[in-house]
Design a protein around this motif. Structure first.
Motif, PDB file in Angstrom:
ATOM      1  N   THR A   1       0.827  -1.209   0.000  1.00  0.00           N
ATOM      2  CA  THR A   1       0.000   0.000   0.000  1.00  0.00           C
ATOM      3  C   THR A   1       0.860   1.257   0.000  1.00  0.00           C
ATOM      4  N   VAL A   2       0.325   2.289  -0.634  1.00  0.00           N
ATOM      5  CA  VAL A   2       1.022   3.570  -0.744  1.00  0.00           C
ATOM      6  C   VAL A   2       0.083   4.699  -0.342  1.00  0.00           C
ATOM      7  N   SER A   3       0.564   5.560   0.543  1.00  0.00           N
ATOM      8  CA  SER A   3      -0.153   6.779   0.905  1.00  0.00           C
ATOM      9  C   SER A   3       0.683   7.967   0.442  1.00  0.00           C
ATOM     10  N   ASP A   4       0.287   8.567  -0.686  1.00  0.00           N
ATOM     11  CA  ASP A   4       1.007   9.751  -1.160  1.00  0.00           C
ATOM     12  C   ASP A   4       0.820  10.916  -0.192  1.00  0.00           C
ATOM     13  N   GLU A   5      -0.320  10.936   0.447  1.00  0.00           N
ATOM     14  CA  GLU A   5      -0.616  12.003   1.408  1.00  0.00           C
ATOM     15  C   GLU A   5       0.392  11.996   2.565  1.00  0.00           C
ATOM     16  N   LYS A   6       0.742  10.820   3.032  1.00  0.00           N
ATOM     17  CA  LYS A   6       1.683  10.690   4.146  1.00  0.00           C
ATOM     18  C   LYS A   6       3.122  10.473   3.682  1.00  0.00           C
ATOM     19  N   GLY A   7       3.293  10.194   2.371  1.00  0.00           N
ATOM     20  CA  GLY A   7       4.635   9.910   1.865  1.00  0.00           C
ATOM     21  C   GLY A   7       5.188   8.607   2.409  1.00  0.00           C
ATOM     22  N   PHE A   8       4.310   7.613   2.538  1.00  0.00           N
ATOM     23  CA  PHE A   8       4.688   6.374   3.206  1.00  0.00           C
ATOM     24  C   PHE A   8       4.145   5.174   2.438  1.00  0.00           C
ATOM     25  N   TRP A   9       4.916   4.094   2.389  1.00  0.00           N
ATOM     26  CA  TRP A   9       4.470   2.828   1.814  1.00  0.00           C
ATOM     27  C   TRP A   9       4.629   1.724   2.863  1.00  0.00           C
TER      28      TRP A   9
END
Length: 303
Positions: free
Chosen positions: A46-54
């Protein structure tokens, strides 16, 4: 761009897109992928561009874009920064967006490789020449594992182009294919285990290195020869060794930072494991040595 710039300006989804990985669906505010660095039959990356985290739920690890790049490239932070900057040179990155109405079927629209024919070695002079220039054609035939692979690439617009290469089938039914111009995996990425009865296990990063060791009689077809096909699958190699408990374990990884790292890890877990890289000391890998010895060291191919 420095580390801070990359973290702030480049969405992880856009980085993955430029490396050829697209999401299969959206889950809330996250994008869900098949893991880009390991075999992942049930998408769990999973990738969260909002948090800058995978986060890779199937591998229990996660991080920022720099962490992902070093893992994907199997390299240092410095080298990863250079490769990211090259990837985005002069281009303004934008995040991947998936319309809700097609999010569940997005994977159907991804570019694909489709095999349309398999043949024994010897019928395509370009493939034969490629393997001869790598110095391992006879061993490829002897192994019984290498085929001529003929495949189509279908891009996002549905356009088809035909290609070919030398390839081998992995444990998940996918095919790793090599040619003078390409290094790809068609369908699922996985390891290859060629089981023998000698009680020895030899572990290689790639098939061409195994064939090089076979050429120099450093290994035998009577041994169990384990091809990772990617350093990202080293855990499968480790688990196999732990389960199988061979009487002898030999490691033939590349001479480089990634090979050093995983050789150390494997030797820590498997006390009887022997690092065999002295057989090709001074070269990047075993096949590079073979090519140098046949006068082809000035030819660069995809490993």
């Amino acid at each position: 761009m420095n580390i801070a710039d990359i973290k702030q300006k480049i969405p992880i989804s856009e980085f993955l897109k430029r490396e050829g990985f697209m999401p299969v669906r959206r889950s809330g505010r996250e994008l869900v992928y098949r893991s880009p660095y390991r075999n992942d039959t049930h998408p769990s990356f999973t990738v969260s561009d909002e948090k800058g985290f995978w986060y890779d739920h199937g591998d229990a690890r996660g991080g920022n874009i720099i962490d992902l790049a070093t893992l994907l490239y199997q390299t240092t932070v410095k080298d990863a920064l250079g490769r990211i900057n090259s990837l985005f040179d002069g281009v303004n990155p934008e995040p991947v967006t998936i319309p809700k109405e097609i999010s569940r079927d997005y994977s159907k629209h991804q570019p694909k490789h489709i095999i349309w024919n398999l043949k024994p070695l010897g019928s395509n002079m370009a493939i034969t020449s490629y393997l001869q220039e790598r110095g391992i054609y006879d061993e490829a035939v002897k192994s019984g594992r290498i085929k001529e692979i003929y495949y189509e690439h279908i891009n996002a617009e549905g356009e088809r182009r035909r290609y070919f290469g030398a390839g081998w089938k992995n444990e998940s039914g996918g095919y790793d294919v090599r040619s003078k111009y390409a290094k790809i995996c068609i369908n699922r990425k996985d390891v290859l285990v060629m089981k023998g009865h000698s009680g020895k296990v030899n572990l290689f990063e790639g098939m061409l290195n195994f064939l090089s060791a076979l050429k120099e009689k450093a290994v035998s077809l009577h041994d169990t020869n384990f091809i990772l096909n990617s350093l990202g699958l080293y855990r499968k190699g480790l688990q196999y060794l732990l389960d199988y408990q061979p009487i002898e374990t030999n490691l033939f990884l590349d001479n480089g930072e990634g090979g050093d790292k995983f050789t150390r890890r494997l030797m820590e877990e498997i006390p009887i494991a022997v690092d065999k890289r002295h057989l090709y000391a001074g070269y990047g890998d075993y096949n590079e040595k073979i090519m140098a010895e046949i006068g082809a060291s000035n030819i660069r191919y995809s490993r």
